[in-house]
Design an enzyme around this catalytic site. Structure first.
Site, PDB file in Angstrom:
ATOM      1  CB  CYS A   1      -1.145   2.834   8.133  1.00 48.76           C
ATOM      2  SG  CYS A   1      -0.481   1.627   7.020  1.00 48.76           S
TER       3      CYS A   1
ATOM      4  CG  HIS B   1      -3.323   0.375  12.547  1.00 47.35           C
ATOM      5  ND1 HIS B   1      -3.750   1.300  11.637  1.00 47.35           N
ATOM      6  CD2 HIS B   1      -2.367  -0.358  11.905  1.00 47.35           C
ATOM      7  CE1 HIS B   1      -3.090   1.144  10.498  1.00 47.35           C
ATOM      8  NE2 HIS B   1      -2.251   0.146  10.627  1.00 47.35           N
TER       9      HIS B   1
ATOM     10  CG  HIS C   1      -5.048  -0.925   6.115  1.00 45.00           C
ATOM     11  ND1 HIS C   1      -5.195   0.424   6.321  1.00 45.00           N
ATOM     12  CD2 HIS C   1      -3.803  -1.241   6.547  1.00 45.00           C
ATOM     13  CE1 HIS C   1      -4.079   0.902   6.851  1.00 45.00           C
ATOM     14  NE2 HIS C   1      -3.222  -0.089   7.002  1.00 45.00           N
TER      15      HIS C   1
END
Lengths: 423, 83
Positions: free
Chosen positions: A168, A310, A347
């Protein structure tokens, strides 16, 4: 050498908008890009929703890549990456037709797994003793650096060409590396970004980890709920984000439009120690990463106006807000504004950092803060850390000068960038 | 199939690997795939695979190496179809 680095072009393939104008409009409107995917229900996944770009594959032909390159291109991630990268390059006013390699211009473009649907074709053919029928296009699309190879070849980029992969944190890390190469004088221009196509095989693996949203399958647009009481896992997304970074003098000399400046950043690893694991962050690692990013950028903690978090909609959201509070020594009403683009697009894994960076830069350029959608039931644990008015649920027109963008990934890897309005 | 029949069909096989479609109009037996049609050498493999499936034949490595001009392609295809 210590060059100033600015952003002169951007491109995006996002679940809530393809192309900068559509994406900007979606950000300001708080538009969700999450939809129900019948196949995921058929496959008996627990999560039936995903963020998928409204991408017209045929538009790649001709304008983005040649007919021959288009014929036989199967890698969805590669298609997303090419589109975002070329849009960014053109947005910067740079030529896409170069006879000689551009020795001053390079690329750092991130990617996770190469397309596993393409890989399945290889496996099936080989197992059926038909390896001979695979053809010439398979290797280039199953290699992780496929997307970088297509983009650099299309534009004739001749400086360093790197494919990075750090879960990520991939997208933010790509931008950081590109920034560092220019800052240190290795290149004057770097095209950077990342892409991700969460195909069914990658999706299934996350589903099996039980980290995906499953309670809002009938209400896709409500399924991605960072910082909310009912946040029950993340929604996978796909897409790509890209930007052109340029050394300030070069950009000024050619009269380029400047979106914003990259002040600096940091990337590190929590070492999977002190509470850090493969999937959870070592708190010290995150805090150090944020502090190192501030130091590298010569920014004081109280100068940060907005955190682009995030914030994936898991139990880690509260922990993350706490790390920022500790690193910046700011809590409650003194907390910076904070938002999570994942509330709208889910995401996007390796593409998360680049798409979110494009969003961060647009907010700086246009002076607004996009809303956190689906936050009608904010977690009280969250408001104990950050004042409720710092977590906007509607678009705010605000003078913002500095945005901190961070991503934290599997393997305990962290990356944090600091962008500012160009002055 | 006559040589002309094969040539007409072969043009369709070559089309996806030729960016400049106008080059296809002048295809004859003397046409060199790499030089005249500007086909990427890596794509010769794909052309062979497409030809195998189109004519339901098998082209071995040795025969494939000869397939650089249209005439050579027709020779190989005719020979394999006759087997």
């Amino acid at each position: 050498m210590n060059k100033r680095v600015v952003i002169t072009g951007m491109g995006v393939v996002s679940p809530n908008g393809v192309g900068i104008p559509a994406f900007l409009e979606a950000l300001q409107a708080g538009k969700s890009g999450i939809e129900f995917v019948p196949l995921y229900e058929e496959l008996k996944f627990s999560c039936h929703v995903a963020g998928r770009p409204d991408f017209v594959w045929e538009e790649l032909q001709g304008n983005y890549i040649s007919d021959v390159t288009f014929y036989g291109l199967k890698g969805t991630n590669i298609g997303y990456g090419i589109r975002a990268a070329l849009d960014a390059w053109r947005d910067a006013g740079l030529s896409t037709d170069n006879d000689e390699p551009l020795w001053h211009a390079g690329l750092v473009f991130g990617n996770s797994t190469a397309d596993t649907e393409a890989m399945r074709n290889v496996i099936t053919r080989v197992d059926n003793k038909e390896a001979k029928k695979l053809g010439s296009r398979v290797v280039e699309q199953t290699m992780n650096s496929g997307v970088s190879a297509y983009i650099s070849g299309r534009l004739g980029l001749g400086n360093r060409i790197i494919t990075n992969s750090s879960a990520c944190a991939t997208g933010s890390q790509a931008i950081l590396m590109a920034y560092e190469y220019i800052k240190n004088g290795y290149a004057t221009t770097m095209l950077t970004g990342s892409c991700e196509h969460v195909d069914t095989y990658v999706y299934g693996a996350f589903d099996s980890m039980r980290v995906l949203s499953r309670k809002f399958n009938n209400e896709p647009e409500r399924a991605s709920r960072p910082m909310s009481l009912t946040a029950g896992g993340f929604v996978p997304g796909s897409g790509a984000g890209a930007m052109v970074l340029e050394e300030l003098e070069t950009a000024l000399a050619r009269g380029a439009t400047i979106y914003a400046e990259v002040l600096g950043g940091a990337t590190n690893n929590g070492g999977q120690r002190q509470g850090g694991t493969m999937t959870a962050a070592n708190p010290q690692g995150v805090i150090r990463c944020i502090n190192d990013a501030l130091t590298s950028s010569n920014v004081q903690a109280d100068q940060v106006d907005l955190i682009s978090g995030h914030l994936t909609a898991t139990y880690a959201d509260k922990a993350e807000l706490n790390y920022w509070a500790t690193a910046l020594n700011r809590r409650g009403d003194n907390y910076p504004y904070v938002n999570s683009l994942k509330s709208m697009i889910g995401h996007c894994l390796s593409a998360a950092g680049s798409i979110e960076s494009v969003a961060a830069v647009l907010q700086l350029k246009e002076q607004f803060i996009h809303p956190n959608i689906n936050l009608e039931d904010i977690d009280p644990g969250v408001t104990e850390i950050a004042g409720i008015e710092k977590i906007p649920v509607t678009t705010l027109k605000k003078d913002i000068n500095i945005v901190a963008k961070a991503n934290f990934g599997f393997g305990d890897v962290n990356a944090c960038l600091l962008f500012s309005k160009y002055k | 199939m006559t040589r002309q029949d094969i040539l007409d069909e072969l043009k369709k096989v070559l089309a996806p690997y030729t960016n400049d479609k106008t080059l296809l109009e002048g295809v004859n037996e003397q046409t060199d795939l790499l030089k005249d049609l500007k086909i990427n050498s890596a794509n010769l493999v794909d052309i062979i695979i497409d030809a195998e499936s189109k004519y339901n034949i098998e082209i071995d490595y040795d025969a494939a190496e000869k397939m650089t001009t249209v005439a050579n392609c027709i020779d190989v295809i005719q020979e394999r179809m006759a087997q």
